[in-house]
Enzyme design. Sequence first.
Site, mmCIF file in Angstrom:
data_model
loop_
_atom_site.group_PDB
_atom_site.id
_atom_site.type_symbol
_atom_site.label_atom_id
_atom_site.label_comp_id
_atom_site.label_asym_id
_atom_site.label_seq_id
_atom_site.Cartn_x
_atom_site.Cartn_y
_atom_site.Cartn_z
ATOM 1 N N ARG A 34 -2.441 7.160 -11.231
ATOM 2 C CA ARG A 34 -2.995 6.001 -10.521
ATOM 3 C C ARG A 34 -2.951 6.231 -9.014
ATOM 4 N NH1 ARG A 34 -0.700 0.073 -11.719
ATOM 5 N NH2 ARG A 34 1.050 0.890 -10.521
ATOM 6 N N LYS B 104 -4.436 0.554 -5.470
ATOM 7 C CA LYS B 104 -3.127 0.010 -5.097
ATOM 8 C C LYS B 104 -2.899 0.388 -3.632
ATOM 9 C CE LYS B 104 1.410 -0.570 -7.186
ATOM 10 N NZ LYS B 104 1.519 -1.999 -6.999
ATOM 11 N N GLU C 185 -5.127 -12.426 -11.611
ATOM 12 C CA GLU C 185 -3.771 -11.903 -11.812
ATOM 13 C C GLU C 185 -2.819 -12.677 -10.911
ATOM 14 O OE1 GLU C 185 -3.261 -7.851 -10.442
ATOM 15 O OE2 GLU C 185 -4.617 -8.159 -8.763
HETATM 16 N N1 PXG Z 1 -1.132 -6.656 -9.898
HETATM 17 C C1 PXG Z 1 -0.789 -6.381 -8.628
HETATM 18 C C2 PXG Z 1 -1.616 -6.906 -7.516
HETATM 19 C C3 PXG Z 1 0.335 -5.594 -8.360
HETATM 20 O O1 PXG Z 1 0.661 -5.297 -7.102
HETATM 21 C C4 PXG Z 1 0.718 -5.420 -10.758
HETATM 22 C C5 PXG Z 1 -0.416 -6.187 -10.935
HETATM 23 C C6 PXG Z 1 1.427 -4.870 -11.949
HETATM 24 O O2 PXG Z 1 1.169 -3.480 -12.090
HETATM 25 P P1 PXG Z 1 2.224 -2.483 -12.740
HETATM 26 O O3 PXG Z 1 1.559 -1.167 -12.764
HETATM 27 O O4 PXG Z 1 3.437 -2.499 -11.860
HETATM 28 O O5 PXG Z 1 2.522 -2.994 -14.108
HETATM 29 C C7 PXG Z 1 1.130 -5.133 -9.454
HETATM 30 C C8 PXG Z 1 2.401 -4.387 -9.236
HETATM 31 C C9 PXG Z 1 6.558 -6.975 -6.440
HETATM 32 C C10 PXG Z 1 5.610 -5.853 -6.310
HETATM 33 O O6 PXG Z 1 7.462 -7.103 -5.591
HETATM 34 C C11 PXG Z 1 4.651 -5.573 -7.287
HETATM 35 C C12 PXG Z 1 3.748 -4.535 -7.096
HETATM 36 C C13 PXG Z 1 3.842 -3.833 -5.959
HETATM 37 C C14 PXG Z 1 4.787 -4.120 -5.027
HETATM 38 C C15 PXG Z 1 5.692 -5.121 -5.191
HETATM 39 O O7 PXG Z 1 6.398 -7.749 -7.383
HETATM 40 N N2 PXG Z 1 2.726 -4.117 -7.910
#
Ligand code: PXG
Length: 290
Positions: A50, A149, A182
């Site tokens: 990713r 991301k 989301e």
């Molecule tokens: N949507 C967004 C916008 C994200 O940033 C997810 C979904 C979940 O993706 P993963 O691959 O982690 O299952 C994310 C995850 C936090 C935090 O503090 C979360 C994310 C990045 C930084 C901090 O909750 N990304």
Amino acid sequence: MKIFIDGAFYDQADAKISVFDHGLLYGDGVFEGIRVYNGRVFLMEEHLDRLADSAKAILLKLPLSLAEIREATLETCRQNNLRDGYIRLVVTRGVGNLGLSPDKCPKATIFIIADTIQLYPEKFYEEGLRVVTVPSQRIPPAALSPAVKSLNYLNNIMAKIECQQAGAQEAIMLNHEGYVAECSGDNVFVVKKGVITTPPIWAGALGGLTRSCVITLAKQAGRDLRESMLTRYDLFVADEIFLTGTAAEVVPVVDVDGRSIGNGKPGPVSGDLTRRFRELTRTSGVAIYS
Ligand code: PXG
């Protein structure tokens, strides 16, 4: 704590990035948040893939090969004796000048932090979260793909502030057409009459890796899982709602905009998928220490 920056390790107090780094000046960069469970990096190859896709999408040349980034990530965990925790892997456009053009940034900056994280206090995993839908919409895919991301999290941070102002723990973000996209840092799932539904990526969601895992686990368990558009109404009348993310893992929701979800307690499908997810985190991943 030892932090990896561009090939060397630094103590936290000395781990510094230039004020001319375009990651700071413009949010120009990409990142991954990765979990470590039981001495293993969870979903390591998926996170690296990713990261490569995010970098490619924004025409950012990674300063190291994926194999080198993989090894640097493992070494950062070793330097910190990490067995359970959270890795933040960041690649910025690098040091440039005060113009936004990336052609003045000769080399991308990479840094890796291996630390711990707890997104929500433990009681919310048992009792469930209160969430609200927020005014800040998800950035439309045609403006900036939510699948990247990137370091541009202001949209999500606004959402987080809005939910906190409303006294809730998490924000549900709608897309520019008003469909559920989301949360500020998690994907969202709804259960209704035994059918699990999550918005498709094209609704404006990040392709969460926890989301992918939970989809696979649900299908393996023989559950009916669909990716389709959801409205606020679908949230209000759900039997269960849960969120997924690397930091959040799987967490139940019991209230949306003042509507109690199901009987107001975390439901059995969320519970079952949480158990299956925890089992997977305990039993898979790339070993840090051989
Ligand atoms: N949507 C967004 C916008 C994200 O940033 C997810 C979904 C979940 O993706 P993963 O691959 O982690 O299952 C994310 C995850 C936090 C935090 O503090 C979360 C994310 C990045 C930084 C901090 O909750 N990304």
